[in-house]
Enzyme design. Structure first.
Site, PDB file in Angstrom:
ATOM      1  N   SER A  12       0.803  -1.218   0.000  1.00  0.00           N
ATOM      2  CA  SER A  12       0.000   0.000   0.000  1.00  0.00           C
ATOM      3  C   SER A  12       0.842   1.277   0.000  1.00  0.00           C
ATOM      4  O   SER A  12       1.629   1.507  -0.908  1.00  0.00           O
ATOM      5  CB  SER A  12      -0.941  -0.059   1.202  1.00  0.00           C
ATOM      6  OG  SER A  12      -1.764   1.051   1.256  1.00  0.00           O
ATOM      7  N   ASP A  15      -1.694   1.486  -3.575  1.00  0.00           N
ATOM      8  CA  ASP A  15      -2.447   0.362  -4.158  1.00  0.00           C
ATOM      9  C   ASP A  15      -3.881   0.767  -4.493  1.00  0.00           C
ATOM     10  O   ASP A  15      -4.738  -0.083  -4.744  1.00  0.00           O
ATOM     11  CB  ASP A  15      -2.415  -0.871  -3.251  1.00  0.00           C
ATOM     12  CG  ASP A  15      -3.058  -0.634  -1.889  1.00  0.00           C
ATOM     13  OD1 ASP A  15      -3.192   0.539  -1.483  1.00  0.00           O
ATOM     14  OD2 ASP A  15      -3.424  -1.632  -1.231  1.00  0.00           O
TER      15      ASP A  15
HETATM   16  C1  GN1 Z   1      -4.100   6.140  11.570  1.00  0.00           C
HETATM   17  C2  GN1 Z   1      -4.140   5.407  10.287  1.00  0.00           C
HETATM   18  O1  GN1 Z   1      -4.336   6.026   9.244  1.00  0.00           O
HETATM   19  N1  GN1 Z   1      -3.930   4.084  10.352  1.00  0.00           N
HETATM   20  C3  GN1 Z   1      -3.934   3.231   9.161  1.00  0.00           C
HETATM   21  C4  GN1 Z   1      -2.830   2.207   9.222  1.00  0.00           C
HETATM   22  O2  GN1 Z   1      -3.056   1.383  10.342  1.00  0.00           O
HETATM   23  P1  GN1 Z   1      -2.232   1.431  11.699  1.00  0.00           P
HETATM   24  O3  GN1 Z   1      -2.723   0.223  12.454  1.00  0.00           O
HETATM   25  O4  GN1 Z   1      -2.589   2.722  12.333  1.00  0.00           O
HETATM   26  O5  GN1 Z   1      -0.770   1.391  11.324  1.00  0.00           O
HETATM   27  O6  GN1 Z   1      -2.866   1.408   8.052  1.00  0.00           O
HETATM   28  C5  GN1 Z   1      -4.085   0.649   7.910  1.00  0.00           C
HETATM   29  C6  GN1 Z   1      -3.948  -0.201   6.678  1.00  0.00           C
HETATM   30  O7  GN1 Z   1      -3.802   0.557   5.523  1.00  0.00           O
HETATM   31  C7  GN1 Z   1      -5.281   1.598   7.843  1.00  0.00           C
HETATM   32  O8  GN1 Z   1      -6.448   0.841   7.786  1.00  0.00           O
HETATM   33  C8  GN1 Z   1      -5.269   2.515   9.063  1.00  0.00           C
HETATM   34  O9  GN1 Z   1      -6.283   3.450   8.975  1.00  0.00           O
HETATM   35 MG    MG Z   2      -3.786   1.180   0.490  1.00  0.00          MG
END
Ligand code: GN1
Ligand code: MG
Length: 542
Positions: A64, A278
């Site tokens: 991503s 992605d």
């Molecule tokens: C604050 C934030 O934007 N966190 C993102 C990020 O997750 P984290 O668990 O915060 O690293 O990546 C995820 C996958 O892409 C998305 O779903 C999520 O919203």
């Molecule tokens: Mg993505």
């Protein structure tokens, strides 16, 4: 299962000693060079999941918005949704098993999950444009074939396209044709149908500038744009011909830095948007006449879409329920606007689309968006049937509204958030409502907000509750946050361990940017001191 063959093949995809990875918010993600064994093993797991569900299972190779050097993999379940939580655990066990234990772990999973090993298996595979993705997806294929699974390798796809393919195959084509062409046609004809009226009324051909993060979105949008070119002209930037994937561009960069990406030419008051690497996230933005940057994030996208849907639902007057699902990262102003002005029920779930998706399934029409621009709308079977019936039977205004809803159902990718599909929905709504980007932006004013990252020795040492808004462990941290939040007006702050990076995320909002930044800094310091911070202490100033 030919376990001897698995053991032999696995040696060619050996696990580096001591490497432990976890199936997180979006599957496995780390440096690409550490992922070969994980890919092979996810090929194996996809075969077992396919046998168990008697359905096609998807495997997407992507990291991503992460840097180009990273990569990752996630499995897609039969209806195009994220892998079930119980299988995430199997994925983690399998990825971390030492070579000699691999056969036993496979047998264990098959027994625990009651997999019928005589069943056929079918796996569909897609990958993003990272240099490492092609070889890694070959490792997935090696895993699939050694367990006797059949597969279709779609090659380069956006993540949401792969989710779409999986659902198409398992719905026997009812959801659409399981080809890239089928995807383009389904979405484009829904867009053209929906916007017919707006564009007949002599509106100029609309143009939109798209920052494609130097990723797969550029390739796919370039292929797709002539399908909907009567209604919308897209100008692609950061199309991958020069720049590096996600570097100083893309939806994640724009949202987290709250500034425009490099490589895009902006003109005052003209709509621009950014995809992530992605193409499952999208954010909009523009410069006003004074050159000030305005970000329109997932919360404002959810608001625009919900208000449009709510109007149509009022027209058809059929009592279908509408709900909006957000996470703790949603700007407080958006939640207030949705609840108090629009009077729609809003729910908060943990971060990660699978949580939002499941909650959204509880409504006739469930709108879900993360603030970072990942989201979509789900229509229940009952709502879809009702809408289709009204589109045929009712008269005049009611029929018109039902027909619009019918097109909207097809225009959304209901398996997962999809930058291309969301972009077309937004463009259609703006055109139909005759809204400018400034008018959309003016629905409400975001509270100033700040996100920071803190490094700690073990981020799992922090645990949370109440949809991640309250810390339970380590002791004292929540009390410290409460005391800090009290110092400011309209303030809110929370911390949680990231599921995709080895850091703790800090979020703060308050009445001014200055206060927000102070609060974010103070909370970061509390995390550093009370939750085992490592490296440099958080610094004031950004
Ligand atoms: C604050 C934030 O934007 N966190 C993102 C990020 O997750 P984290 O668990 O915060 O690293 O990546 C995820 C996958 O892409 C998305 O779903 C999520 O919203
Ligand atoms: Mg993505």
């Amino acid at each position: 299962m030919d376990l001897d063959a698995v053991t032999k093949q696995s040696v060619l995809h050996a696990k580096p000693d001591g490497l432990i990875l976890q199936y997180g918010t979006a599957g496995f993600r780390t440096k690409a060079e550490h992922l070969d064994h994980v890919m092979f093993r996810m090929g194996l797991l996809a075969v077992l999941r396919s046998k168990q569900t008697k359905s096609a299972i998807g495997v997407m190779v992507t990291a991503s918005h992460n840097p180009e050097e990273d990569n990752g993999v996630k499995l897609v379940d039969p209806l195009g949704e994220m892998l079930a939580a119980s299988w995430e655990e199997h994925a983690t066990c399998l990825a971390n098993a030492e070579e000699e234990h691999l056969p036993r772990v496979l047998v264990d999973i098959s027994e625990k999950a009651a997999v019928d090993l005589h069943q056929d298996a079918f796996v569909v595979i897609g990958r993003d444009t990272r240099p490492s993705s092609e070889k890694l997806s070959q490792s997935v294929i090696d895993g699939v074939t050694v367990l006797g699974g059949q597969f279709h390798d779609y090659g380069l796809l956006t993540t949401p396209q792969l989710h779409y393919m999986v659902f198409c195959r398992n719905s026997k084509g009812q959801y659409g044709k399981a080809t890239v062409e089928g995807y383009y046609q389904k979405l484009s004809s829904a867009f053209v149908e929906l916007t017919k009226q707006a564009f007949c009324s002599g509106d100029d051909r609309r143009t939109l500038r798209v920052d494609c993060a130097n990723g797969i979105g550029a390739l796919k949008l370039a292929e797709m744009r002539h399908y909907f070119s009567q209604g919308l002209s897209v100008q692609l930037f950061n199309d991958g011909t020069k720049g590096k994937l996600n570097h100083l561009c893309g939806a994640d960069f724009v949202k987290s830095h709250q500034k425009p990406p490099q490589g895009i030419e902006m003109r005052a008051n003209e709509r621009c948007c950014s995809f992530d690497g992605d193409a499952d996230r999208i954010v909009y933005y523009y410069h006003d006449a004074d050159g000030q940057f305005h970000l329109i994030d997932g919360d404002k996208i959810a608001t625009l879409i919900s208000s449009f849907l709510k109007e149509l639902l009022l027209e058809i007057g059929d009592g279908l329920s509408l709900g909006v699902v957000q996470t703790a990262y949603a700007n407080g102003s958006s939640t207030r606007y949705l609840e108090e002005v629009m009077k729609v029920p809003v729910y908060c779930t943990k971060t990660g689309v699978k949580h939002l998706h499941h909650k959204a399934q509880e409504f006739d029409i469930g709108v879900y968006f993360e603030a970072n621009g990942h989201g979509t709308v789900l229509f229940s079977k009952a709502a879809e049937t009702k809408i289709k019936q009204l589109a045929k039977e009712s008269e005049d205004e009611k029929r018109k509204a039902a027909k619009m809803l019918e097109s909207i159902i097809d225009l959304f990718n209901q398996t997962i958030g999809d930058a291309i599909s969301d972009m077309l929905v937004i463009e259609a709504i703006l055109a139909l409502k005759g809204l400018t980007v400034q008018q959309w932006d003016a629905l409400y004013t975001d509270l100033p907000n700040r996100q920071l990252k803190v490094k700690v020795a073990d981020r799992q040492g922090i645990s949370t509750t109440d949809a991640e808004r309250q810390v339970v462990r380590p002791p004292g941290l929540q009390e410290a946050i409460n005391a800090l939040v009290k110092k400011y007006r309209l303030s809110r702050a929370f911390v949680r361990p990231s599921g995709t990076e080895d850091i703790v995320r800090v979020y703060a909002e308050a009445d001014s940017q200055e206060n927000t930044d102070s609060l974010a800094y103070e909370v970061s310091l509390a995390v550093f001191q009370l939750a085992g911070g490592i490296g440099e202490r958080p610094q004031r100033g950004f």
